[in-house]
Design a protein around this motif. Structure first.
Motif, mmCIF file in Angstrom:
data_model
loop_
_atom_site.group_PDB
_atom_site.id
_atom_site.type_symbol
_atom_site.label_atom_id
_atom_site.label_comp_id
_atom_site.label_asym_id
_atom_site.label_seq_id
_atom_site.Cartn_x
_atom_site.Cartn_y
_atom_site.Cartn_z
ATOM 1 N N ARG A 69 0.835 -1.213 0.000
ATOM 2 C CA ARG A 69 0.000 0.000 0.000
ATOM 3 C C ARG A 69 0.865 1.257 0.000
ATOM 4 O O ARG A 69 0.623 2.207 -0.736
ATOM 5 C CB ARG A 69 -0.906 -0.038 1.225
ATOM 6 C CG ARG A 69 -1.631 1.248 1.570
ATOM 7 C CD ARG A 69 -2.402 1.020 2.860
ATOM 8 N NE ARG A 69 -3.046 2.207 3.355
ATOM 9 C CZ ARG A 69 -2.764 2.782 4.518
ATOM 10 N NH1 ARG A 69 -1.812 2.271 5.297
ATOM 11 N NH2 ARG A 69 -3.422 3.838 4.917
ATOM 12 N N GLU A 83 -6.384 1.525 -1.365
ATOM 13 C CA GLU A 83 -6.894 1.411 0.003
ATOM 14 C C GLU A 83 -7.924 0.288 0.111
ATOM 15 O O GLU A 83 -7.918 -0.486 1.073
ATOM 16 C CB GLU A 83 -7.525 2.740 0.447
ATOM 17 C CG GLU A 83 -6.533 3.867 0.633
ATOM 18 C CD GLU A 83 -5.676 3.676 1.876
ATOM 19 O OE1 GLU A 83 -6.089 2.966 2.793
ATOM 20 O OE2 GLU A 83 -4.559 4.242 1.908
ATOM 21 N N TRP A 87 -7.454 -2.947 2.616
ATOM 22 C CA TRP A 87 -8.340 -3.254 3.735
ATOM 23 C C TRP A 87 -9.127 -4.541 3.516
ATOM 24 O O TRP A 87 -9.436 -5.256 4.475
ATOM 25 C CB TRP A 87 -9.262 -2.068 4.013
ATOM 26 C CG TRP A 87 -8.502 -0.945 4.643
ATOM 27 C CD1 TRP A 87 -8.088 0.208 4.056
ATOM 28 C CD2 TRP A 87 -7.999 -0.908 5.983
ATOM 29 N NE1 TRP A 87 -7.368 0.980 4.937
ATOM 30 C CE2 TRP A 87 -7.295 0.321 6.132
ATOM 31 C CE3 TRP A 87 -8.083 -1.773 7.066
ATOM 32 C CZ2 TRP A 87 -6.681 0.692 7.321
ATOM 33 C CZ3 TRP A 87 -7.467 -1.400 8.261
ATOM 34 C CH2 TRP A 87 -6.785 -0.192 8.379
#
Length: 229
Positions: A69, A83, A87
């Motif tokens: 990331r 993102e 996640w």
């Protein structure tokens, strides 16, 4: 604010995790195969060691996901995609950690495979447990990892080659076909991830800019689980 020292420590952690994650995953697969070859591979030392390695490997992939990331170095819509993939991967990893902890606990609480099967059956009959821990949410780990590597292959071509997502996909497919193929799948993942160590951002680089050094038992074998029906 990130300091060069903090960034260096993060890089060291991610760099080690890029090696440890696939290696521990391969170790889990090898110990599992060895346990099946010399015993019934139920409760006992082989089961425990295999699942400890599995659990350690999952924890190692947390800094891997976060490191990828950070390596992306993008903003706007691209950042949203990075993102979301990160996640999703972390959520899937959390589900797999719960799964591994359940496997370890059942192994400690039972003395034979019929007893294991009975306890796994009762756990998996609890409403919501199957999709949350065994079938749906765990797949987000693999989907998130594959998506991150694929995005980096577009955004950071200096770090991630076009063949890296193909290798990650191959590793996932092999493990999905059979956990017996997990060691080979882990080698595919490791081969794809190891070159990314050179793309970790340096202390003087700012977020949002390209980073890195250019050029430089109810038990069956589906859903990556030994205990999902």
């Amino acid at each position: 604010m990130n300091t060069p020292e903090l960034t260096e420590r993060r890089n060291d952690t991610v760099s080690a995790a890029l090696v440890a994650g696939p290696a521990l995953m391969a170790g889990y697969g090898v110990v599992r195969l060895a346990g099946q070859a010399v015993s019934d591979y139920g409760p006992g030392a082989w089961w425990t060691v295999a699942h400890v390695l599995s659990l350690a490997g999952l924890f190692a992939f947390v800094p891997v996901l976060l490191g990828l990331r950070r390596t992306a170095g993008v903003r706007g819509g691209k950042r949203v995609a990075v993102e979301a993939a990160t996640w999703a991967g972390l959520l899937g990893a959390a589900a797999l950690v719960v799964q591994a902890v359940i496997d370890l606990a059942v192994g400690f609480l039972t003395v034979d495979k019929p007893a294991m099967s009975d306890i796994f059956g009762r756990v998996q009959d609890v409403p919501g447990v199957m999709p949350l821990v065994y079938t749906v949410v765990p797949m987000l780990f693999w989907l998130g990892l594959l998506t991150l590597v694929t995005l980096l292959a577009f955004f950071r071509r200096d770090v991630v080659r076009g063949w890296a997502p193909v290798l990650v996909l191959a590793g996932i497919v092999l493990a999905a076909m059979s956990l017996d193929l997990l060691p080979v799948g882990a080698v595919c993942l490791g081969t794809a991830l190891l070159p990314m160590r050179r793309g970790l951002p340096e202390g003087g680089e700012r977020p949002g800019r390209p980073q890195g050094r250019p050029g430089a038992a109810r038990s069956t074998e589906q859903s990556f689980s030994e205990t999902a029906p």
